[in-house]
Design an enzyme around this catalytic site. Structure first.
Site, short mmCIF file in Angstrom:
data_model
loop_
_atom_site.label_atom_id
_atom_site.label_comp_id
_atom_site.label_asym_id
_atom_site.label_seq_id
_atom_site.Cartn_x
_atom_site.Cartn_y
_atom_site.Cartn_z
N CYS A 1 -3.75 18.72 12.39
CA CYS A 1 -4.45 18.64 11.38
C CYS A 1 -4.85 20.01 10.68
O CYS A 1 -5.07 20.96 11.62
CB CYS A 1 -5.82 17.80 11.72
N CYS B 1 -13.72 9.32 9.90
CA CYS B 1 -12.97 10.22 9.29
C CYS B 1 -14.01 11.34 8.94
O CYS B 1 -14.56 11.66 7.85
CB CYS B 1 -12.40 9.65 7.88
N LYS C 1 -2.49 24.86 4.51
CA LYS C 1 -2.91 23.61 3.84
C LYS C 1 -2.37 23.60 2.45
O LYS C 1 -1.99 22.49 2.21
CB LYS C 1 -4.31 23.43 4.04
N SER D 1 1.69 -1.65 -4.62
CA SER D 1 0.38 -0.88 -4.42
C SER D 1 -0.72 -1.05 -5.79
O SER D 1 -0.12 -1.21 -6.85
CB SER D 1 0.73 0.47 -3.98
N ALA E 1 -2.61 -6.81 -4.37
CA ALA E 1 -2.37 -7.92 -3.53
C ALA E 1 -3.79 -8.81 -3.31
O ALA E 1 -4.79 -8.02 -2.79
CB ALA E 1 -1.74 -7.65 -2.10
N GLY F 1 0.72 6.56 4.38
CA GLY F 1 1.77 5.57 5.49
C GLY F 1 2.63 4.83 4.56
O GLY F 1 3.95 4.80 4.92
N GLY G 1 0.89 -1.28 0.25
CA GLY G 1 -0.11 -0.12 0.01
C GLY G 1 0.88 1.42 -0.04
O GLY G 1 1.69 1.42 0.79
N ALA G 2 0.98 2.03 -0.90
CA ALA G 2 1.66 3.21 -1.25
C ALA G 2 0.75 4.45 -1.22
O ALA G 2 0.83 5.18 -2.04
CB ALA G 2 2.37 3.22 -2.78
N GLY G 3 0.20 4.71 0.26
CA GLY G 3 -0.55 5.95 0.45
C GLY G 3 0.48 6.67 1.45
O GLY G 3 1.42 6.75 1.45
#
Ligand SMILES: Cc1cc2nc3c(=O)[nH]c(=O)nc-3n(C[C@H](O)[C@H](O)[C@H](O)COP(=O)(O)OP(=O)(O)OC[C@H]3O[C@@H](n4cnc5c(N)ncnc54)[C@H](O)[C@@H]3O)c2cc1C
Length: 440
Positions: free
Chosen positions: A361, A165, A396, A34, A78, A12, A8-10
């Site tokens: 945030c 979220c 931002k 990913s 995957a 994180g 997973g290439a996000g």
């Protein structure tokens, strides 16, 4: 030689690959897998959902950048993880073996928990999402169709039961309002509803942060938004959302339906299939169970960070809600786990690191913004601050450019970022934190 695979290439996974590569000598292999060939900067999706950002501005091809850092990249989904044999099977049928696995697969979107919800419902008027760039583009298209109409139906924005979220739902509502104002179209929209599973405005799945309830309630009120909390949305039909309001005792207080011409409802999250199906790895929602070192208690060579890990809700709420996992908090998990994998490879047991789970945030509201600093993100907190101003809007935008540049440069935490945050008492690792902050 050890082979570390990051899945997973996000938000994180990309920093995890770079940090892992930096910490390990070249005799070790680092592979990033990913499902998409591109990285997307998810926090910009609310802007993409009104056309303020185009896909090319907030996504980039991963491989040229990881290649420069000697990280192998495989753009495949995957489909199966055999955690006993340390093997991942990919969508094209090929397989990859690993010695250590870092799972950073983010969320699967649980549209199935509310029948008829989501952009793939097939309805002409669907409840959209902004969780991915594809979804944000579809939401934008639907929003433009509403604006084209001479007699537009209401707008409904918010969050479904079980969502965790909430920040992006507020951001998107207030960005849409700002966009309507810019186009001189606000008066064309008869009603604007904010429908959320939170017990009160600004709860954010966190029991509030600083003055978040007052600040967000004021912004929505000033814009003439009708707010509905404790809403358990049951079903979506074409252009109609059916919800019930739950009272503080958990009883049904009222049934309400919302007609809409355009809607975006943040869905609940669950774990992605390939991860959720691994025996003993996850909780019933498919989130990876980890210890304080981000390590699976069942499979000691599997670590995990980000939205895909299991965290209990901060408190019970009349309609179920979850706790959000935010960007800096995710980066702190990542920094801890890469150090722990290095320690495991080198046989240095008992030297494991813990992430601080600090949260910073920035939420854009169109022309100003609100920001929060929660150290750590969950209560009890040493710092609990929520503020607003035009500066947050610009901060931002600057952060978007900075994060994308960092991911292209292959650096997760440049020394000046670490130094600046340290001066503010904000660190990723508990071992770097000032004594009072490290003690939670
Ligand atoms: C719209 C939105 C806005 C947000 N804004 C903010 C913000 O402003 N600030 C903040 O702190 N937090 C924000 N967040 C929360 C959080 O920071 C993000 O969701 C963040 O992207 C989560 O990072 P992650 O690495 O856990 O997951 P993701 O970034 O979603 O990455 C997961 C990756 O795994 C891949 N993947 C999934 N399944 C598989 C599979 N089977 N095989 C291979 N690859 C797979 C995905 O394609 C994706 O590339 C926002 C969240 C959303 C949804």
């Amino acid at each position: 030689m050890a082979h570390v695979v990051i899945l997973g290439a996000g938000t994180g996974g990309m920093p995890a690959a770079y940090e892992m590569r930096d910490l390990l000598g070249r005799e070790h292999r680092v592979t990033l897998i990913s499902e998409n060939p591109y990285f997307q900067f998810v926090p910009s999706n609310p802007w993409a959902g009104v056309g303020w950002r185009r896909r090319g501005e907030i996504t980039f091809e991963i491989e040229p950048y990881t290649k420069r850092k000697h990280i192998d990249f495989i753009a495949q989904r995957a489909d199966h993880i055999d955690a006993e044999r340390n093997t991942i099977t990919l969508a094209d049928g090929s397989s990859v073996d690993y010695d250590y696995l870092i799972i950073t697969t983010g969320p699967a979107l649980a549209f199935d928990s509310v029948p008829g919800s989501g952009p793939h419902s097939g309805f002409g008027k669907a409840t959209h999402s902004i969780c991915t760039i594809d979804h944000a583009e579809r939401a934008h298209q639907s929003y433009l169709e509403l604006l084209d109409s001479d007699n537009p139906d209401p707008i409904v924005i918010g969050a479904m039961p079980g969502a965790s979220c909430f920040g992006p739902a507020y951001e998107y509502a207030l960005i849409v309002l700002r966009d309507l104002e810019k186009r001189g179209a606000r008066r064309k929209i008869p009603e604007f509803h904010f429908v959320t599973s939170e017990p009160y405005v600004g709860h954010l799945g966190l029991g509030g942060v600083g003055d978040s309830p007052q600040i967000l309630a004021r912004h929505l009120k000033e814009q003439g938004v009708q707010v509905h909390c404790n809403m358990n949305t049951l079903e979506v039909q074409d252009g109609k959302m059916l919800s019930e309001r739950i009272d503080a005792d958990g009883k049904k207080a009222a049934v309400q339906s919302f007609d809409f011409g355009f809607s975006m409802m943040l869905p609940a999250f669950k774990g992605v299939d390939a991860v959720a199906k691994v025996e003993g790895l996850c909780n019933p929602k498919g989130f990876v169970i980890v210890d304080e070192h981000q390590r699976s208690p069942k499979y000691p060579n599997i670590y995990s960070a980000g939205v895909c890990i299991a965290i209990p809700p901060v408190e019970p709420t009349p309609v179920p809600t979850g706790a959000p996992k935010t960007g800096y908090m995710i980066e702190s998990m990542v920094t801890a786990l890469v150090h722990n994998i290095k320690a495991a490879i080198e046989g240095r047991e008992g030297k494991e690191e813990m992430g601080t789970w600090n949260a910073i945030c920035l939420a854009d509201l169109g022309d100003r913004g609100v920001g929060f600093v929660a150290l750590p993100q969950f209560k009890p907190r040493q710092v609990d601050w929520y503020g607003e101003g035009v500066w947050v809007h610009w901060a931002k935008i600057a952060f978007e450019k900075y994060f994308i540049a960092k991911m292209k440069a292959g650096v997760s935490e440049p020394f000046y970022e670490k130094l600046l945050f340290q001066l503010l008492g904000i660190t990723r690792l508990k071992s770097d934190a000032p004594p009072a902050a490290a003690s939670h």
